[in-house]
Design an enzyme around this catalytic site. Structure first.
Site, PDB file in Angstrom:
ATOM      1  N   GLY A 191      61.405  55.618 -82.803  1.00 21.33           N
ATOM      2  CA  GLY A 191      60.759  56.121 -81.586  1.00 21.33           C
ATOM      3  C   GLY A 191      60.654  55.095 -80.483  1.00 21.33           C
ATOM      4  O   GLY A 191      59.895  55.274 -79.531  1.00 21.33           O
ATOM      5  N   GLU A 194      64.595  55.129 -75.340  1.00 23.32           N
ATOM      6  CA  GLU A 194      64.479  56.204 -74.358  1.00 23.32           C
ATOM      7  C   GLU A 194      65.261  57.416 -74.853  1.00 23.32           C
ATOM      8  O   GLU A 194      66.103  57.290 -75.745  1.00 23.32           O
ATOM      9  CB  GLU A 194      65.020  55.751 -73.011  1.00 23.32           C
ATOM     10  CG  GLU A 194      64.252  54.587 -72.392  1.00 23.32           C
ATOM     11  CD  GLU A 194      62.781  54.925 -72.156  1.00 23.32           C
ATOM     12  OE1 GLU A 194      61.937  54.213 -72.723  1.00 23.32           O
ATOM     13  OE2 GLU A 194      62.501  55.893 -71.443  1.00 23.32           O
ATOM     14  N   LYS A 209      61.120  47.935 -65.343  1.00 25.74           N
ATOM     15  CA  LYS A 209      59.878  47.200 -65.625  1.00 25.74           C
ATOM     16  C   LYS A 209      59.801  45.924 -64.796  1.00 25.74           C
ATOM     17  O   LYS A 209      58.727  45.563 -64.292  1.00 25.74           O
ATOM     18  CB  LYS A 209      59.792  46.896 -67.112  1.00 25.74           C
ATOM     19  CG  LYS A 209      59.613  48.154 -67.963  1.00 25.74           C
ATOM     20  CD  LYS A 209      59.922  47.891 -69.410  1.00 25.74           C
ATOM     21  CE  LYS A 209      59.639  49.074 -70.289  1.00 25.74           C
ATOM     22  NZ  LYS A 209      60.083  48.870 -71.685  1.00 25.74           N
ATOM     23  N   GLY A 310      57.017  52.239 -79.020  1.00 25.77           N
ATOM     24  CA  GLY A 310      56.456  53.017 -80.131  1.00 25.77           C
ATOM     25  C   GLY A 310      55.380  53.951 -79.595  1.00 25.77           C
ATOM     26  O   GLY A 310      54.649  53.607 -78.654  1.00 25.77           O
TER      27      GLY A 310
HETATM   28  N1  LIG Z   1      58.724  55.536 -76.539  1.00 24.35           N
HETATM   29  C1  LIG Z   1      58.126  54.444 -76.135  1.00 24.35           C
HETATM   30  O1  LIG Z   1      57.946  53.464 -76.872  1.00 24.35           O
HETATM   31  C2  LIG Z   1      57.670  54.333 -74.701  1.00 24.35           C
HETATM   32  C3  LIG Z   1      57.921  55.333 -73.770  1.00 24.35           C
HETATM   33  N2  LIG Z   1      57.480  55.197 -72.485  1.00 24.35           N
HETATM   34  C4  LIG Z   1      57.706  56.252 -71.508  1.00 24.35           C
HETATM   35  O2  LIG Z   1      56.930  57.393 -71.892  1.00 24.35           O
HETATM   36  C5  LIG Z   1      57.597  58.585 -71.490  1.00 24.35           C
HETATM   37  C6  LIG Z   1      57.806  59.462 -72.709  1.00 24.35           C
HETATM   38  O3  LIG Z   1      58.578  58.744 -73.607  1.00 24.35           O
HETATM   39  P1  LIG Z   1      58.777  59.269 -75.126  1.00 24.35           P
HETATM   40  O4  LIG Z   1      57.546  59.957 -75.587  1.00 24.35           O
HETATM   41  O5  LIG Z   1      59.311  58.138 -75.904  1.00 24.35           O
HETATM   42  O6  LIG Z   1      59.936  60.334 -74.903  1.00 24.35           O
HETATM   43  P2  LIG Z   1      60.277  61.612 -75.820  1.00 24.35           P
HETATM   44  O7  LIG Z   1      61.649  62.024 -75.401  1.00 24.35           O
HETATM   45  O8  LIG Z   1      59.965  61.315 -77.229  1.00 24.35           O
HETATM   46  O9  LIG Z   1      59.203  62.709 -75.316  1.00 24.35           O
HETATM   47  C7  LIG Z   1      59.324  63.361 -74.086  1.00 24.35           C
HETATM   48  C8  LIG Z   1      58.902  64.795 -74.372  1.00 24.35           C
HETATM   49  O10 LIG Z   1      58.847  65.502 -73.143  1.00 24.35           O
HETATM   50  C9  LIG Z   1      59.406  66.781 -73.348  1.00 24.35           C
HETATM   51  N3  LIG Z   1      59.904  67.293 -72.077  1.00 24.35           N
HETATM   52  C10 LIG Z   1      61.005  66.917 -71.408  1.00 24.35           C
HETATM   53  N4  LIG Z   1      61.113  67.637 -70.269  1.00 24.35           N
HETATM   54  C11 LIG Z   1      60.043  68.468 -70.239  1.00 24.35           C
HETATM   55  C12 LIG Z   1      59.582  69.449 -69.338  1.00 24.35           C
HETATM   56  N5  LIG Z   1      60.264  69.720 -68.222  1.00 24.35           N
HETATM   57  N6  LIG Z   1      58.437  70.113 -69.630  1.00 24.35           N
HETATM   58  C13 LIG Z   1      57.755  69.834 -70.747  1.00 24.35           C
HETATM   59  N7  LIG Z   1      58.129  68.908 -71.666  1.00 24.35           N
HETATM   60  C14 LIG Z   1      59.266  68.242 -71.393  1.00 24.35           C
HETATM   61  C15 LIG Z   1      60.531  66.574 -74.352  1.00 24.35           C
HETATM   62  O11 LIG Z   1      60.829  67.764 -75.038  1.00 24.35           O
HETATM   63  C16 LIG Z   1      59.902  65.526 -75.276  1.00 24.35           C
HETATM   64  O12 LIG Z   1      59.231  66.133 -76.352  1.00 24.35           O
HETATM   65  C17 LIG Z   1      58.884  58.126 -70.813  1.00 24.35           C
HETATM   66  O13 LIG Z   1      58.666  58.009 -69.418  1.00 24.35           O
HETATM   67  C18 LIG Z   1      59.114  56.741 -71.414  1.00 24.35           C
HETATM   68  O14 LIG Z   1      59.892  55.911 -70.566  1.00 24.35           O
HETATM   69  C19 LIG Z   1      56.773  54.106 -72.056  1.00 24.35           C
HETATM   70  C20 LIG Z   1      56.515  53.092 -72.930  1.00 24.35           C
HETATM   71  C21 LIG Z   1      56.953  53.120 -74.299  1.00 24.35           C
HETATM   72  N1  LIG Z   2      62.523  52.324 -74.632  1.00 20.48           N
HETATM   73  C1  LIG Z   2      61.466  51.405 -74.228  1.00 20.48           C
HETATM   74  C2  LIG Z   2      60.126  52.034 -74.556  1.00 20.48           C
HETATM   75  C3  LIG Z   2      58.982  51.260 -73.992  1.00 20.48           C
HETATM   76  O1  LIG Z   2      58.893  51.077 -72.772  1.00 20.48           O
HETATM   77  C4  LIG Z   2      61.626  50.070 -74.983  1.00 20.48           C
HETATM   78  O2  LIG Z   2      62.435  50.029 -75.913  1.00 20.48           O
HETATM   79  O3  LIG Z   2      60.934  49.105 -74.620  1.00 20.48           O
END
Ligand SMILES: NC(=O)C1=CN([C@@H]2O[C@H](COP(=O)(O)OP(=O)(O)OC[C@H]3O[C@@H](n4cnc5c(N)ncnc54)[C@H](O)[C@@H]3O)[C@@H](O)[C@H]2O)C=CC1
Ligand SMILES: N[C@@H](CC=O)C(=O)O
Ligand code: NA
Length: 436
Positions: A191, A194, A209, A310
């Site tokens: 997880g 991106e 970032k 994560g």
């Molecule tokens: N995964 C990580 O470790 C981190 C992620 N982020 C940020 O957090 C955000 C989310 O990341 P994740 O949870 O990892 O991504 P993810 O892809 O696991 O979750 C995104 C969710 O949003 C849903 N989605 C997409 N378009 C949609 C819409 N139009 N309406 C409703 N739901 C919709 C998807 O189905 C998915 O379940 C991103 O901006 C990412 O850059 C920030 C820091 C760390």
């Molecule tokens: N995909 C990003 C998620 C956190 O911002 C990373 O690997 O750092």
């Protein structure tokens, strides 16, 4: 603040790796959150793409909806958490939420780095908070210290590892000899990556970032397009081995610094792989951890370290912002908005001084060393060390330069590639974290 329920009503957009953990923390910690905020915090809706998608968390009955725009348009939602990601529809949803009087917490670094000013201006006009600690370095509180704790100091440099996925990959390549694809697949399963992992691997995520860090550190508007960007897809096992031979390790670094320019300090922001000495604290950052060094005139050098990716670690930062924003709404106040008064220019990468490590397979004959040294001298680049290893009919030279304008170093490498005595330039990488 919704007067009818005397509680703070929260809508979460997206229920993926991060969103599902935000929902979990909101439901599992509701009593503690109420005590910390000073009023109940009530989850009133979770916007998703598909109602039947498998989820890592139990979403309370009746809260899932695919009508995400309808959710942000409700007049009983006080705070919207945007963890969908991407540019659209995330941007439109955030703008709609602010326009509708909700405060917003987001983790969306891609959007903030591409179009942050639009969001900041909308938050200012709506007189609502827009917080985004989770956007950089996951769980690590780095943005709030830059925006608040160091507001009375002059930050001159921010250097670190801010992408967990690529650090996970490079760490596996260095410690277990794992292949690139195998390590990326594992990072995705955990997880970290991106939705499109190209964002991680090609450095777009780290560049976003870096833009956010530079904007806050130097009180200027820096966008992702202002950040020089290289990813790790060209990093080879030979680079990793060459780094090890030199007592170094390869990391993807984000480096934002104030550099002298013709009309005052300029912002130099870059993301690229670099060899750093194994004695440097950043060399010991393992797995998907991040670490950020901040240098400022009064405080000196500060280091921030922790999980950079994560679902749960990121949700921790989201909830931290949520509690702050909730308290602000209860108190009828807002946090600090964008600060771009310094309006500093961006320094082109070619003018930014860097150091290079260059490994070259050469003919093992007289004059080779001098010819290579002359190539560096032709571009006014001083050599720091040269190591020669004879290997049968040819030899390998490993040259580490002193700091010089990046364009001069790039031109030197181009000249070496065209020299008859050079069989192959086998590794080229910038060097950070040592004497310039
Ligand atoms: N995964 C990580 O470790 C981190 C992620 N982020 C940020 O957090 C955000 C989310 O990341 P994740 O949870 O990892 O991504 P993810 O892809 O696991 O979750 C995104 C969710 O949003 C849903 N989605 C997409 N378009 C949609 C819409 N139009 N309406 C409703 N739901 C919709 C998807 O189905 C998915 O379940 C991103 O901006 C990412 O850059 C920030 C820091 C760390
Ligand atoms: N995909 C990003 C998620 C956190 O911002 C990373 O690997 O750092
Ligand atoms: Na953070």
């Amino acid at each position: 603040m919704n007067e009818r329920a005397k509680s703070l009503r929260v809508a979460v957009l997206g229920c993926g790796a991060v969103g599902s953990q935000v929902v979990r923390l909101l439901t599992e910690q509701s009593d503690d959150l109420a005590a910390r905020v000073g009023a109940p915090v009530e989850l009133v809706g979770v916007g998703v793409r598909r109602l039947d998608a498998p989820r890592d968390v139990e979403v309370p009955d009746g809260l899932l909806t695919t009508d995400v725009l309808g959710l942000v348009a409700r007049d009983d939602v006080d705070l919207v958490v945007e963890v969908i990601g991407g540019i659209e529809p995330a941007r439109s949803l955030i703008l709609a939420a602010l326009d509708n009087g909700a405060s917003v917490v987001t983790a969306n670094k891609a959007l903030l780095a591409e179009d942050g000013p639009t969001l900041f201006e909308a938050a200012e006009k709506a007189e609502r908070d827009l917080y985004y600690e989770a956007a950089v370095a996951g769980a690590i509180p780095i943005l709030r210290p830059l925006r608040e704790s160091l507001a009375g100091d002059k930050v001159t440099r921010v250097l670190g590892i801010v992408n967990g996925t690529t650090n996970f990959i490079l760490d596996k390549m260095d410690t277990s000899g794992a292949g690139f694809s195998e390590a990326l697949e594992e990072a995705q399963e955990l997880g970290y990556a991106e939705a499109d992992p190209t964002a991680d691997v090609e450095g777009f995520d780290a560049a976003a970032k870096a833009a956010i860090l530079a904007s806050l550190a130097f009180h200027s508007r820096v966008t992702a397009a202002d950040v020089y960007r290289e990813g790790i897809s060209d990093v080879t096992a030979a680079d990793v081995a060459s780094a090890r031979d030199m007592g170094a390790v390869v990391k993807l670094l984000a480096i934002c610094e104030l550099r002298p320019g013709p009309h005052g300090d300029q912002v130099a922001a870059r993301v690229h792989p670099a060899m750093i000495p194994r004695s440097h604290p950043l060399a010991s950052v393992r797995e998907a951890f991040n670490a950020v060094f901040v240098e400022s005139e009064a405080a000196g050098q500060l280091m921030f370290y922790g999980p950079g990716a994560g679902g749960a670690p990121t949700a921790s930062a989201v909830l931290g912002d949520l509690v702050t924003v909730a308290r602000n709404r209860l108190a009828g106040t807002r946090g600090v908005g964008e600060s771009a008064y310094a309006d500093r220019a961006v320094q082109p990468m070619g003018e930014t001084r860097t150091r290079y490590h260059v490994a070259i397979d050469v003919d093992d004959r007289a004059g080779v060393l001098a010819a290579v040294a002359n190539a560096f001298a032709d571009h006014d680049v001083s050599i720091q060390t040269v190591r020669q290893e004879g290997r049968g009919a040819d030899a390998q030279l490993v040259v580490v330069s002193h700091a010089a304008p990046d364009a001069a170093l790039a031109a030197t490498v181009e000249q070496l590639r065209n020299m008859d005595i050079v069989r192959e330039v086998t590794s080229v990488m910038r060097v950070e974290g040592g004497d310039e």
